[in-house]
Motif scaffolding. Structure first.
Motif, PDB file in Angstrom:
ATOM      1  N   GLN A  82       0.693  -1.246   0.044  1.00  0.00           N
ATOM      2  CA  GLN A  82      -0.101  -0.351  -0.543  1.00  0.00           C
ATOM      3  C   GLN A  82       0.982   1.119   0.104  1.00  0.00           C
ATOM      4  O   GLN A  82       1.251   1.479   1.374  1.00  0.00           O
ATOM      5  CB  GLN A  82      -0.484   0.157   1.333  1.00  0.00           C
ATOM      6  N   SER A  83       0.987   1.553  -0.748  1.00  0.00           N
ATOM      7  CA  SER A  83       2.120   2.724  -1.703  1.00  0.00           C
ATOM      8  C   SER A  83       1.868   4.562  -1.084  1.00  0.00           C
ATOM      9  O   SER A  83       2.465   5.312  -0.284  1.00  0.00           O
ATOM     10  CB  SER A  83       2.398   2.941  -2.424  1.00  0.00           C
ATOM     11  N   THR A 112     -10.744   6.296  -4.098  1.00  0.00           N
ATOM     12  CA  THR A 112     -10.137   5.007  -3.685  1.00  0.00           C
ATOM     13  C   THR A 112      -9.004   4.490  -3.343  1.00  0.00           C
ATOM     14  O   THR A 112      -8.072   5.485  -3.199  1.00  0.00           O
ATOM     15  CB  THR A 112     -10.015   4.472  -5.730  1.00  0.00           C
ATOM     16  N   LEU A 113      -8.723   3.359  -2.643  1.00  0.00           N
ATOM     17  CA  LEU A 113      -7.665   3.129  -1.977  1.00  0.00           C
ATOM     18  C   LEU A 113      -7.138   2.550  -2.753  1.00  0.00           C
ATOM     19  O   LEU A 113      -7.466   1.224  -3.536  1.00  0.00           O
ATOM     20  CB  LEU A 113      -7.864   2.831  -0.328  1.00  0.00           C
ATOM     21  N   ASP A 118     -16.148   6.984   8.365  1.00  0.00           N
ATOM     22  CA  ASP A 118     -15.263   5.720   7.634  1.00  0.00           C
ATOM     23  C   ASP A 118     -13.689   6.450   8.233  1.00  0.00           C
ATOM     24  O   ASP A 118     -13.341   5.546   7.326  1.00  0.00           O
ATOM     25  CB  ASP A 118     -15.693   6.126   5.908  1.00  0.00           C
ATOM     26  N   THR A 119     -14.027   6.849   8.730  1.00  0.00           N
ATOM     27  CA  THR A 119     -12.783   7.021   9.268  1.00  0.00           C
ATOM     28  C   THR A 119     -12.145   6.699   9.661  1.00  0.00           C
ATOM     29  O   THR A 119     -12.424   6.029  11.008  1.00  0.00           O
ATOM     30  CB  THR A 119     -12.641   8.802   9.619  1.00  0.00           C
ATOM     31  N   ALA A 120     -10.466   6.219   9.162  1.00  0.00           N
ATOM     32  CA  ALA A 120      -9.543   4.964  10.203  1.00  0.00           C
ATOM     33  C   ALA A 120      -8.598   4.057   9.071  1.00  0.00           C
ATOM     34  O   ALA A 120      -8.549   5.367   8.366  1.00  0.00           O
ATOM     35  CB  ALA A 120     -11.405   3.741   9.841  1.00  0.00           C
ATOM     36  N   MET A 121      -8.357   4.002   9.255  1.00  0.00           N
ATOM     37  CA  MET A 121      -7.275   2.817   8.969  1.00  0.00           C
ATOM     38  C   MET A 121      -7.558   1.644   7.779  1.00  0.00           C
ATOM     39  O   MET A 121      -8.157   0.935   9.458  1.00  0.00           O
ATOM     40  CB  MET A 121      -5.648   2.376  10.181  1.00  0.00           C
ATOM     41  N   LYS A 164       0.955  -2.001   4.561  1.00  0.00           N
ATOM     42  CA  LYS A 164       1.169  -1.527   5.282  1.00  0.00           C
ATOM     43  C   LYS A 164      -0.111  -0.427   5.989  1.00  0.00           C
ATOM     44  O   LYS A 164       0.028   0.568   7.273  1.00  0.00           O
ATOM     45  CB  LYS A 164       2.699  -0.625   5.195  1.00  0.00           C
ATOM     46  N   GLY A 165      -1.103  -0.302   5.228  1.00  0.00           N
ATOM     47  CA  GLY A 165      -1.863   0.150   5.728  1.00  0.00           C
ATOM     48  C   GLY A 165      -2.115   1.851   4.766  1.00  0.00           C
ATOM     49  O   GLY A 165      -1.328   2.564   5.308  1.00  0.00           O
ATOM     50  N   ILE A 166      -3.117   2.301   5.413  1.00  0.00           N
ATOM     51  CA  ILE A 166      -3.439   4.345   4.959  1.00  0.00           C
ATOM     52  C   ILE A 166      -4.732   5.289   6.004  1.00  0.00           C
ATOM     53  O   ILE A 166      -5.034   3.647   5.925  1.00  0.00           O
ATOM     54  CB  ILE A 166      -3.661   4.233   3.208  1.00  0.00           C
ATOM     55  N   THR A 167      -3.795   5.536   5.953  1.00  0.00           N
ATOM     56  CA  THR A 167      -4.987   6.962   6.988  1.00  0.00           C
ATOM     57  C   THR A 167      -5.917   7.466   5.812  1.00  0.00           C
ATOM     58  O   THR A 167      -5.259   8.220   5.486  1.00  0.00           O
ATOM     59  CB  THR A 167      -4.350   7.419   8.066  1.00  0.00           C
TER      60      THR A 167
END
Lengths: 114, 111
Positions: free
Chosen positions: A6-7, A20-21, A86-89, A106-109
């Motif tokens: 996850q860049s 879009t993530l 929806d605010t979250a990692m 690694k996740g996205i905030t």
């Protein structure tokens, strides 16, 4: 070995809009599963959506849908009509059938602005 | 229905003390079980996973160990805690990739 990338470390979206993530993965297995997880400030891990690699149809769950591009090894999550909750990692993850090992990115905030 | 229990929720332990975190799953048989650690604001690191009783795979050499004495019980242990063991520990289970569920986690602070 499996890898999940996850860049984007963080993103922001206006309430009611679409975001879009991105996620890419690498695996040598033919049979695997892909997931998106949400982790709010409570730190509880919540399963958002699941995709089986052998299914060509993109998974959808209410406002959440994925764009699964198997050849490109891409698995992005689209959130429509974004809500403050929806605010979250968000974590992308892959699970192979061979060794049953789950690997996370690694996740996205994600921040949803009112 | 399936449920997962993880305890304790919060733990503060001095350096050099032992550790035992427990996780149990109800409502399913022969699940795959996992222990993850998450440092503050960071991703999840797989520590151990198990596909059956007594079968433990370790992903990262460290000060911790895991055991699976029963089909639905997974225990994370340490004989002597280090400061670097502090973090948020999550237990999870899955069955054939069809479902993946996490416990509520344990926040461990080593002082």
């Amino acid at each position: 070995a499996q890898t999940v990338t996850q860049s984007q470390p963080e993103m922001s979206v206006q309430e009611a809009e679409t975001v879009t993530l991105s996620c890419t993965y690498d695996t040598s297995e033919n049979n695997y599963y892909l997931f998106w997880y949400k982790q709010p400030p409570s730190r509880q891990m919540i399963l958002v959506i699941r995709q089986e690699a052998y299914k060509q149809q993109n998974a959808t769950e209410n406002r959440f849908s994925v764009n699964f591009q198997k050849a490109a090894k891409s698995f992005s999550l689209k959130i429509s009509d974004s809500q403050l909750g929806d605010t979250a990692m968000y974590f992308c993850a892959s699970l192979t059938g061979a060794n049953s090992k789950l690997t996370f990115g690694k996740g996205i905030t994600l921040s949803v602005r009112p | 229905s399936q449920t997962i229990h993880q305890w304790p929720a919060t733990l503060v332990q001095p350096v050099g003390s032992p550790l035992s975190l427990e996780c149990t799953v109800e409502g399913t048989s022969n699940p795959n079980l996992y222990w993850y650690r998450q440092a503050a604001g960071r991703g999840l690191q797989l520590l151990f996973y198990s596909v059956g009783i007594g079968q433990i795979s370790s992903e990262v050499p460290q000060n911790l160990s895991a055991s699976r004495p029963q089909d639905r019980q997974f225990i994370l242990s340490s004989k002597k805690l280090l400061l670097s063991d502090s973090g948020f520990y999550l237990c999870a289970w899955s069955v054939n990739g069809r479902a993946l569920h996490f416990g509520n986690g344990t926040r461990l602070t080593v002082t």
